[in-house]
Motif scaffolding. Structure first.
Motif, short mmCIF file in Angstrom:
data_model
loop_
_atom_site.label_atom_id
_atom_site.label_comp_id
_atom_site.label_asym_id
_atom_site.label_seq_id
_atom_site.Cartn_x
_atom_site.Cartn_y
_atom_site.Cartn_z
N MET A 106 0.84 -1.22 0.00
CA MET A 106 0.00 0.00 0.00
C MET A 106 0.86 1.25 0.00
O MET A 106 0.58 2.22 -0.71
CB MET A 106 -0.89 0.00 1.24
CG MET A 106 -2.01 -1.02 1.18
SD MET A 106 -3.21 -0.61 2.46
CE MET A 106 -4.18 -2.09 2.50
N ALA A 107 1.93 1.21 0.79
CA ALA A 107 2.81 2.39 0.86
C ALA A 107 3.40 2.68 -0.51
O ALA A 107 3.52 3.85 -0.91
CB ALA A 107 3.92 2.16 1.88
N GLU A 108 3.73 1.64 -1.24
CA GLU A 108 4.32 1.84 -2.57
C GLU A 108 3.28 2.43 -3.53
O GLU A 108 3.60 3.30 -4.35
CB GLU A 108 4.90 0.53 -3.11
CG GLU A 108 5.33 0.53 -4.56
CD GLU A 108 6.26 1.68 -4.98
OE1 GLU A 108 6.91 2.30 -4.12
OE2 GLU A 108 6.28 1.97 -6.20
N ILE A 109 2.04 1.96 -3.43
CA ILE A 109 1.00 2.53 -4.30
C ILE A 109 0.84 4.02 -4.01
O ILE A 109 0.76 4.85 -4.93
CB ILE A 109 -0.33 1.76 -4.12
CG1 ILE A 109 -0.18 0.32 -4.65
CG2 ILE A 109 -1.48 2.49 -4.82
CD1 ILE A 109 -1.36 -0.59 -4.36
N ARG A 110 0.86 4.36 -2.72
CA ARG A 110 0.73 5.79 -2.37
C ARG A 110 1.93 6.59 -2.87
O ARG A 110 1.80 7.68 -3.40
CB ARG A 110 0.60 5.93 -0.84
CG ARG A 110 -0.80 5.57 -0.32
CD ARG A 110 -0.96 5.97 1.13
NE ARG A 110 -0.11 5.15 2.01
CZ ARG A 110 -0.50 4.00 2.56
NH1 ARG A 110 -1.72 3.53 2.34
NH2 ARG A 110 0.32 3.32 3.33
N ARG A 111 3.12 5.99 -2.72
CA ARG A 111 4.34 6.70 -3.16
C ARG A 111 4.29 6.96 -4.67
O ARG A 111 4.58 8.07 -5.14
CB ARG A 111 5.58 5.87 -2.80
CG ARG A 111 6.91 6.60 -2.87
CD ARG A 111 8.05 5.67 -3.18
NE ARG A 111 7.84 4.96 -4.43
CZ ARG A 111 7.97 5.50 -5.63
NH1 ARG A 111 8.38 6.74 -5.74
NH2 ARG A 111 7.70 4.82 -6.72
N GLY A 144 4.74 9.91 -9.23
CA GLY A 144 4.69 9.65 -10.68
C GLY A 144 5.95 9.02 -11.22
O GLY A 144 6.16 8.98 -12.44
N ILE A 145 6.83 8.54 -10.36
CA ILE A 145 8.05 7.91 -10.87
C ILE A 145 8.35 6.65 -10.07
O ILE A 145 8.00 6.55 -8.89
CB ILE A 145 9.26 8.88 -10.85
CG1 ILE A 145 10.45 8.28 -11.58
CG2 ILE A 145 9.64 9.30 -9.44
CD1 ILE A 145 11.20 9.25 -12.43
N TYR A 146 8.96 5.69 -10.76
CA TYR A 146 9.23 4.42 -10.08
C TYR A 146 10.21 4.61 -8.93
O TYR A 146 10.95 5.58 -8.88
CB TYR A 146 9.75 3.37 -11.07
CG TYR A 146 10.79 3.85 -12.05
CD1 TYR A 146 11.95 4.49 -11.63
CD2 TYR A 146 10.60 3.65 -13.42
CE1 TYR A 146 12.90 4.91 -12.53
CE2 TYR A 146 11.55 4.08 -14.33
CZ TYR A 146 12.70 4.71 -13.88
OH TYR A 146 13.63 5.14 -14.77
N ASP A 147 10.20 3.62 -8.05
CA ASP A 147 11.08 3.69 -6.88
C ASP A 147 12.46 3.21 -7.28
O ASP A 147 12.61 2.16 -7.91
CB ASP A 147 10.50 2.82 -5.77
CG ASP A 147 11.25 3.01 -4.46
OD1 ASP A 147 11.85 4.09 -4.27
OD2 ASP A 147 11.25 2.08 -3.64
N ILE A 148 13.46 3.98 -6.90
CA ILE A 148 14.85 3.57 -7.09
C ILE A 148 15.43 3.34 -5.71
O ILE A 148 15.19 4.12 -4.79
CB ILE A 148 15.65 4.66 -7.82
CG1 ILE A 148 15.09 4.86 -9.22
CG2 ILE A 148 17.13 4.30 -7.89
CD1 ILE A 148 15.67 6.05 -9.96
#
Ligand code: FMN
Lengths: 227, 442
Positions: free
Chosen positions: B22-27, B32-36
Motif C-alpha cells: 500500500m505504501a508503494e501505491i501511495r508513493r 509519478g516515478i518508479y522507486d529507485i
C-alpha cells in the motif's frame, strides 16, 4: 624502420614488439604488411611510435592507443581506436561501427565513411570524418568533438552529454535531447582547428553545430516519454 | 506488530495488499516515478537456508576440527593468463563502485581483503589510488559505461572482469543519481557534476558472444596475456550464458544471483528480474561439466551470501569461490543500529536502510558527503571486514571437515539435502530423507 608481415608473424608477435618499445624506444617506425583484416592489430600502444598498416584491419585496431600515430591504409573494422587516450589514428578508407568508442583523447581521422555509432560514449577524443556517419553516432557522448563533413544518419547525438558535434551535410534525425545550436565565433575557431589538425580542407562556416539540450540531465517526471 | 493487531482486535492484514504494498501505491501516486533504491531483493526466495549438510557418521569419515587441515586456498584464472590469481580464502569482495561507495569505504574493503589474502574489485567508476594502494589483489571491472577506463589502470590490475550484468538488474545499466556526483566522481567519469548518471546496459563496441571473443582477445593483447579475464553475468539463462562465456574465452565466470545487491536500481528490477542464486549454480556447473571445463574455468558465485554455511553450500554445488557485496558493507558498518536515530530522520531505520542512491548514509559508506564519509575509519572498518571474512572461512571449514573434506573444494552436491521441494529442484539435491530430486528421473 621495422617491417612485419602478418602472413609470417602473428598479431601477438607484432603487438609484443610494439609494446616492448614503451619502456625504451629502440625503433620508432613500423610498417605492417598483409594485415588481411586481422583483429586487434596495434592495440595498447604506449609510445611515440608511427605504425603504418598497409591494408585492411579488423576489430579494435589501435584500441586504447596512447601517444602513437597509427595509419590504416585501407578500411578498419568495428571499434577502431576504441578508448584511445592520446596520439592519432588515421583511417584512409572506411571505418565500421563504433569508431572511437569511449575514447578519452587524441585525434581520430576517418577519410572515408564511418558506420553506425561513431563516437559512442566518447569521453574527450576529437573525431573528424571526411565522409558520412551512420545512425546513433555520438550516442551518450560525454566530451570531445565529432566533426562530420558528409551526412549523419538517424538519431545523431542521442542522450548527449557535452560533446560538440559539427555536421556539414544533412542530418537524418537528431536523437533524444540533441538540438541544433548557434555557431558562434569560438565554434568556428574550434572547428577550423580540428579540420586543420585532421588535414581536411573544408570551410568551417558551412557546418552546423549540435549539442545537448541538457533536459535529460536529471530525472523529471515530465520527461518520462523521452526515457 | 501485525500479529499483535490480529490477536487483540481481529484486524486482518491482506497478504496481497500488505502495508508495504500500500505504501508503494501511495508513493507512486504521489511522485509519478518508479522507486529507485539500493540493496538486493527483499522478498523471500528459495535460498541456501533451504539446504542442509549431511555430516559424516558411520558411512563417511569426519576430519578432526582443530587438528586436521582443511585447505581454503584457490587459484583463479589459469586457463590462459600468465599470472593467475592465488587467494588464501575463496571469498572475494564483489565489484562496488567508487561513487556508489565513499573513498574510505573502498579503502576499507581493500584493507580487509588484503589482511586475509583475498581480492577486491573496482566498479562502475574506475580505479581509485586508495583502492589500488590497499588491495594486494585488485580486479578491474570493464563495464559498458567505461567510466575512467584506461590502459594504465588496466595494466595495474591483477585481473579484468568484463561485466555483462548484475544479479540485481540483469539487462540493466548502472545508475548514480546527482546527489552522489561530487567533483571527484564527476572528474573520474568525465561527466558534469550533479547530473543523474544512467550508464548504458550494453557495451558500446561489441554485441554478442562472437564479438566478445574478439574483445577479450583485445584486452589480452593490451595486457600481454598476463592477467586473467573474468566474465560477470546476472543469473537468468545461466546454462547458456556460461557456455557462451567459456566459448568467448573467459578464464573465470562470475554468476550473480537475483538476491545480489546494487547501489541503485528500480525496485521493480531488483524484485522481478533474474533467478535465485541457488537455481543458477547447478546450471552453471552443468554447462562447465558438459564442456569439460569445470575447475578449468573457475566459477565464482555471488548474491545473498551471508555466512560460512552459504559459502560451503555454494562450493558444494560446484563453485570455486564466492563474492560478497552487501555482507561486506554490513561488516564495515552499513545499517548499524548505532545510527538508528539518524536513519529515522531520513525516513528509514537501522536494518532497513536501502536508499544508497541518495548519498545520505549516516554510516558514511554509500555516500560522497565528506562529513559523513569521515565517520568511517578505513583502518578499523577494514579490520572488521577481515574478522568477518575469517569467521566465514572458519565456518565453511567446520562444515567441510564435518563432511570429511580436507579442502573446501572437495565438498560436493552429495553432501547436501534440501528442505523444500523448490530448493531440491533448483539445487538438484534430494529432498531430505528421500532420494527424490524433483525434475530428475531415476
Ligand atoms: C553498493 C553496491 C555497489 C555495486 N556496484 C557494482 C558495480 O559497480 N559493478 C558490478 O558489477 N556490480 C556492482 N554491485 C553488485 C556486486 O558486485 C555483487 O554482484 C553483489 O553485491 C553480490 O550480492 P550480495 O550483495 O548479496 O553479496 C554493487 C553492489 C552494491 C551493494
Amino acid at each position: 624502420m621495422k617491417t612485419f608481415d602478418l602472413t609470417q608473424n602473428t598479431v601477438r608477435e607484432l603487438n609484443q614488439a610494439l609494446h616492448d618499445q614503451s619502456g625504451e624506444c629502440m625503433e620508432r617506425e613500423f610498417d605492417v604488411f598483409s594485415p588481411h583484416g586481422q583483429h586487434n592489430i596495434a592495440c595498447g600502444l604506449d609510445q611515440n611510435l608511427s605504425v603504418n598498416i598497409m591494408g585492411h584491419a579488423g576489430y579494435f585496431c589501435a584500441g586504447m592507443n596512447k601517444k602513437a600515430t597509427v595509419t590504416v591504409h585501407g578500411n578498419a573494422g568495428q571499434g577502431v581506436a576504441e578508448n584511445m587516450m592520446s596520439g592519432m589514428v588515421r583511417i584512409k578508407g572506411d571505418a565500421s561501427q563504433a569508431a572511437g568508442a569511449t575514447a578519452h583523447g587524441g585525434l581520430l581521422v576517418i577519410e572515408g565513411n564511418a558506420g553506425a555509432r561513431c563516437g559512442i560514449s566518447m569521453k574527450g577524443v576529437d573525431i573528424v570524418v571526411k565522409g558520412n556517419v551512420g545512425h546513433m553516432s555520438c550516442f551518450m557522448g560525454q566530451a570531445g568533438n565529432l566533426v562530420v563533413c558528409g551526412d549523419a544518419g538517424e538519431a545523431l547525438g542521442d542522450s548527449l552529454y557535452e560533446v560538440h558535434i559539427y555536421v556539414k551535410g544533412h542530418v537524418k534525425s537528431l536523437g533524444a535531447d540533441c538540438v541544433e545550436k548557434e555557431m558562434r565565433p569560438e565554434h568556428i575557431k574550434e572547428l577550423g582547428n580540428l579540420l586543420s589538425r585532421a588535414g581536411i580542407d573544408e570551410d568551417p562556416a558551412r557546418f552546423k553545430r549540435y549539442g545537448s539540450a541538457r533536459q535529460l540531465y536529471n530525472f523529471k517526471v515530465d520527461n518520462a516519454s523521452a526515457y | 506488530m501485525s500479529n499483535e493487531l490480529n490477536e487483540h482486535t481481529g484486524l486482518r492484514e491482506s497478504a496481497t495488499f500488505d502495508r508495504s504494498t500500500m505504501a508503494e501505491i501511495r508513493r507512486a501516486a504521489e511522485t509519478g516515478i518508479y522507486d529507485i533504491r539500493g540493496f538486493g531483493a527483499k522478498r523471500k526466495l528459495p535460498h541456501f537456508d533451504d539446504l542442509l549438510f549431511l555430516g559424516a557418521s558411520m558411512s563417511r569419515y569426519p576430519l578432526e576440527g582443530y587438528r586436521e587441515k582443511c585447505n581454503t586456498s584457490v587459484t583463479l584464472g589459469n586457463r590462459f593468463a600468465k599470472k593467475p590469481i592465488k587467494l588464501d580464502i575463496p571469498i572475494t569482495i564483489a565489484g562496488m563502485s567508487f561513487g556508489a561507495l565513499s573513498a574510505n569505504a573502498k579503502e576499507a574493503l581493500g584493507r580487509g581483503a588484503s589482511e586475509v589474502g583475498t581480492s577486491t574489485t573496482t566498479g562502475d567508476g574506475g580505479m581509485t589510488a586508495e583502492e589500488r594502494g590497499q588491495s594486494k589483489k585488485l580486479i578491474y571491472q570493464y563495464l559498458p559505461s567505461r567510466y575512467g577506463m584506461n590502459p594504465d589502470d588496466l595494466r595495474k590490475a591483477d585481473a579484468i572482469e568484463v561485466v555483462l550484468g548484475q544479479g540485481a538488474k540483469p539487462g540493466g545499466g548502472g545508475m548514480l543519481l546527482g546527489q552522489k556526483i561530487s567533483d571527484r566522481v564527476a572528474q573520474m567519469r568525465t561527466l558534469p557534476k550533479g547530473i543523474d548518471q544512467r550508464s548504458a546496459c550494453r557495451h558500446p563496441d561489441w554485441t554478442g558472444p562472437d564479438d566478445l571473443a574478439i574483445k577479450i582477445q583485445e584486452l589480452r593483447e593490451i595486457t600481454d596475456w598476463q592477467v586473467p579475464i573474468y566474465i560477470k553475468v546476472g543469473a537468468t539463462r545461466t546454462y547458456y550464458d556460461v557456455k557462451l562465456a567459456v566459448k568467448a574465452g573467459a578464464d573465470v565466470v562470475v554468476i550473480d544471483g537475483m538476491q545480489g545487491g546494487t547501489a541503485a536500481t528500480q525496485e521493480v528490477f531488483i524484485e522481478h528480474v533474474g533467478i535465485p542464486t541457488l537455481a543458477a549454480i547447478p546450471q552453471a556447473v552443468q554447462a562447465l561439466q558438459e564442456m569439460g571445463m569445470h575447475r578449468k574455468v573457475q566459477l565464482i558465485v555471488s548474491g545473498g551470501i551471508r555466512n560460512g554455511a552459504d559459502v560451503a553450500k555454494c562450493m558444494a554445488l560446484g563453485a570455486d569461490a564466492v563474492a560478497i557485496g552487501t555482507a561486506a558493507l554490513i561488516a564495515l558498518g552499513c545499517n548499524h543500529p548505532r545510527y538508528d536515530e539518524e536513519f529515522r530522520k531520513i525516513g528509514s531505520a537501522a536494518g532497513f536502510y536501502d536508499d544508497y542512491q541518495e548519498g545520505r548514509d549516516p554510516a558514511g559508506i554509500s555516500t560522497q558527503d565528506p562529513e559523513l564519509s569521515k565517520r568511517l575509519d578505513p583502518v578499523e572498518a577494514g579490520h572488521r571486514l577481515a574478522n568477518y571474512l575469517r569467521v566465514l572461512t572458519l565456518e565453511a571449514q567446520t562444515l567441510a571437515r564435518a563432511c570429511g573434506k580436507n579442502d573446501l573444494r572437495n565438498l560436493e552436491p552429495e553432501d547436501l539435502v534440501a528442505l523444500t521441494v523448490e530448493s531440491a529442484a533448483m539445487a538438484r539435491v534430494p529432498l531430505a530423507g528421500t532420494c527424490w530430486i524433483p525434475g530428475q528421473s531415476f
